[in-house]
Design a protein around this motif. Structure first.
Motif, PDB file in Angstrom:
ATOM      1  N   GLU A  15      56.046  63.035 146.577  1.00 44.96           N
ATOM      2  CA  GLU A  15      56.992  63.284 148.503  1.00 44.96           C
ATOM      3  C   GLU A  15      55.262  64.200 148.862  1.00 44.96           C
ATOM      4  O   GLU A  15      54.938  64.002 150.074  1.00 44.96           O
ATOM      5  N   LYS A  16      54.643  64.621 148.360  1.00 45.81           N
ATOM      6  CA  LYS A  16      53.792  65.892 148.555  1.00 45.81           C
ATOM      7  C   LYS A  16      52.853  65.186 148.307  1.00 45.81           C
ATOM      8  O   LYS A  16      51.778  65.102 149.462  1.00 45.81           O
ATOM      9  N   GLN A  17      52.487  64.707 147.882  1.00 46.48           N
ATOM     10  CA  GLN A  17      51.025  64.197 147.045  1.00 46.48           C
ATOM     11  C   GLN A  17      50.802  63.042 148.156  1.00 46.48           C
ATOM     12  O   GLN A  17      49.373  62.640 148.795  1.00 46.48           O
ATOM     13  N   VAL A  18      51.649  62.171 148.903  1.00 42.12           N
ATOM     14  CA  VAL A  18      51.493  61.023 149.816  1.00 42.12           C
ATOM     15  C   VAL A  18      51.778  61.487 150.884  1.00 42.12           C
ATOM     16  O   VAL A  18      51.404  61.164 151.720  1.00 42.12           O
ATOM     17  N   GLY A  19      53.115  62.388 151.697  1.00 39.12           N
ATOM     18  CA  GLY A  19      54.027  62.959 152.100  1.00 39.12           C
ATOM     19  C   GLY A  19      54.287  62.744 153.065  1.00 39.12           C
ATOM     20  O   GLY A  19      54.293  61.684 153.968  1.00 39.12           O
ATOM     21  N   TYR A  20      55.376  62.688 152.003  1.00 40.28           N
ATOM     22  CA  TYR A  20      56.560  61.586 152.980  1.00 40.28           C
ATOM     23  C   TYR A  20      58.393  62.088 152.434  1.00 40.28           C
ATOM     24  O   TYR A  20      57.681  63.624 151.302  1.00 40.28           O
ATOM     25  N   CYS A  21      58.656  61.460 153.192  1.00 40.25           N
ATOM     26  CA  CYS A  21      60.002  62.664 152.682  1.00 40.25           C
ATOM     27  C   CYS A  21      61.401  61.438 151.876  1.00 40.25           C
ATOM     28  O   CYS A  21      60.788  59.905 152.413  1.00 40.25           O
ATOM     29  N   ARG A  22      62.276  62.249 151.624  1.00 42.63           N
ATOM     30  CA  ARG A  22      63.213  60.822 150.786  1.00 42.63           C
ATOM     31  C   ARG A  22      63.822  60.138 152.057  1.00 42.63           C
ATOM     32  O   ARG A  22      64.499  59.180 152.550  1.00 42.63           O
ATOM     33  N   ALA A  23      63.727  61.000 153.397  1.00 45.97           N
ATOM     34  CA  ALA A  23      65.396  61.055 154.123  1.00 45.97           C
ATOM     35  C   ALA A  23      64.667  61.609 155.631  1.00 45.97           C
ATOM     36  O   ALA A  23      64.300  62.943 155.563  1.00 45.97           O
ATOM     37  N   ILE A  24      64.746  60.669 156.727  1.00 49.65           N
ATOM     38  CA  ILE A  24      64.411  61.034 158.123  1.00 49.65           C
ATOM     39  C   ILE A  24      65.098  60.780 159.145  1.00 49.65           C
ATOM     40  O   ILE A  24      65.914  59.135 158.795  1.00 49.65           O
ATOM     41  N   ARG A  25      66.016  61.628 159.811  1.00 48.09           N
ATOM     42  CA  ARG A  25      67.232  61.527 161.303  1.00 48.09           C
ATOM     43  C   ARG A  25      66.521  61.490 161.903  1.00 48.09           C
ATOM     44  O   ARG A  25      65.859  62.831 162.056  1.00 48.09           O
ATOM     45  N   ARG A  26      66.540  60.563 163.237  1.00 49.84           N
ATOM     46  CA  ARG A  26      66.035  61.072 163.657  1.00 49.84           C
ATOM     47  C   ARG A  26      67.361  60.969 165.123  1.00 49.84           C
ATOM     48  O   ARG A  26      67.528  59.427 164.997  1.00 49.84           O
ATOM     49  N   GLY A  27      68.239  60.969 166.139  1.00 54.15           N
ATOM     50  CA  GLY A  27      69.171  61.438 166.396  1.00 54.15           C
ATOM     51  C   GLY A  27      69.817  60.426 165.767  1.00 54.15           C
ATOM     52  O   GLY A  27      70.420  61.185 164.885  1.00 54.15           O
ATOM     53  N   ASP A  28      70.398  58.867 165.803  1.00 51.73           N
ATOM     54  CA  ASP A  28      71.521  58.829 165.461  1.00 51.73           C
ATOM     55  C   ASP A  28      70.376  57.637 164.184  1.00 51.73           C
ATOM     56  O   ASP A  28      71.799  56.575 163.688  1.00 51.73           O
ATOM     57  N   LEU A  29      69.562  57.854 164.198  1.00 46.80           N
ATOM     58  CA  LEU A  29      68.891  56.941 162.895  1.00 46.80           C
ATOM     59  C   LEU A  29      68.822  57.596 161.851  1.00 46.80           C
ATOM     60  O   LEU A  29      67.455  58.548 162.253  1.00 46.80           O
ATOM     61  N   VAL A  30      68.366  56.585 160.984  1.00 51.60           N
ATOM     62  CA  VAL A  30      68.513  57.085 159.771  1.00 51.60           C
ATOM     63  C   VAL A  30      67.260  56.632 158.865  1.00 51.60           C
ATOM     64  O   VAL A  30      67.700  55.237 159.591  1.00 51.60           O
ATOM     65  N   TRP A  31      66.342  57.062 158.481  1.00 50.55           N
ATOM     66  CA  TRP A  31      65.166  55.659 157.367  1.00 50.55           C
ATOM     67  C   TRP A  31      65.064  56.666 156.324  1.00 50.55           C
ATOM     68  O   TRP A  31      64.566  57.685 155.949  1.00 50.55           O
ATOM     69  N   VAL A  32      65.411  55.598 155.253  1.00 51.17           N
ATOM     70  CA  VAL A  32      65.916  55.843 153.560  1.00 51.17           C
ATOM     71  C   VAL A  32      64.781  55.363 152.930  1.00 51.17           C
ATOM     72  O   VAL A  32      64.394  54.138 152.872  1.00 51.17           O
ATOM     73  N   THR A  33      63.187  56.026 152.289  1.00 54.06           N
ATOM     74  CA  THR A  33      62.008  55.662 152.131  1.00 54.06           C
ATOM     75  C   THR A  33      62.463  54.728 150.725  1.00 54.06           C
ATOM     76  O   THR A  33      63.217  55.176 149.768  1.00 54.06           O
ATOM     77  N   GLY A  34      61.701  53.927 150.107  1.00 58.20           N
ATOM     78  CA  GLY A  34      61.864  53.021 148.974  1.00 58.20           C
ATOM     79  C   GLY A  34      62.259  54.434 148.021  1.00 58.20           C
ATOM     80  O   GLY A  34      61.079  54.935 147.642  1.00 58.20           O
ATOM     81  N   THR A  35      63.289  54.384 147.310  1.00 59.43           N
ATOM     82  CA  THR A  35      63.876  55.384 146.598  1.00 59.43           C
ATOM     83  C   THR A  35      63.695  53.856 144.534  1.00 59.43           C
ATOM     84  O   THR A  35      64.176  52.819 144.728  1.00 59.43           O
ATOM     85  N   VAL A  36      63.062  54.746 143.388  1.00 63.21           N
ATOM     86  CA  VAL A  36      63.381  54.373 142.237  1.00 63.21           C
ATOM     87  C   VAL A  36      63.829  55.273 141.933  1.00 63.21           C
ATOM     88  O   VAL A  36      64.925  55.857 142.247  1.00 63.21           O
TER      89      VAL A  36
END
Length: 132
Positions: A15-36
């Motif tokens: 997460e820190k090395q590449v610069g991303y989060c597991r999930a992000i919510r903006r308003g009513d929408l949520v995106w969950v990153t690729g999860t292994v």
């Protein structure tokens, strides 16, 4: 953090090395990153077990969704990237057990490999949280 934006992190080193989060919510929408499939210590979980890995991915996704005020019943789209499509039934069983009563649109695509050779599947999820 921008106004109205929530983020969930697992603490994975990537997460820190590449610069991303597991999930992000903006308003009513949520995106969950690729999860292994990782255990709580960040080590591969259920190595060699397609269904076990898929279930673990979905557990991690459920936790990330909860951290931003969403649930698996809010998921409207999943994407499953797999290294061996011949395991589609095992992956599908895990997905079906979670989403049977509220099925999202989904895609399963075979790819050549992941960063870690132990991983058989990576799952992304998009959700829409209904007001109220």
């Amino acid at each position: 953090m921008g106004t109205g934006t929530q983020r969930s992190f697992t603490g994975a080193s990537w997460e820190k090395q590449v610069g991303y989060c597991r999930a992000i919510r903006r308003g009513d929408l949520v995106w969950v990153t690729g999860t292994v499939s990782l255990d709580d210590d960040g080590q591969p979980f259920a190595v060699g077990d397609p269904e076990g890995q898929a279930r673990r991915c979905l557990d991690i996704i459920a936790k990330a969704l909860a951290e931003v005020g969403a649930s698996m019943s809010d998921v409207v789209r999943t994407r499953m990237f797999v290294t061996d499509i011949d395991h589609w039934e095992a992956f599908g069983r895990a997905h079906g057990d979670v989403f049977r009563d509220h099925p999202p649109a989904t895609t399963m695509v075979e790819i050549s490999r992941f960063i870690g050779p132990q991983f058989l599947i990576e799952i992304e999820a998009d959700a829409c949280v209904e007001a109220g």
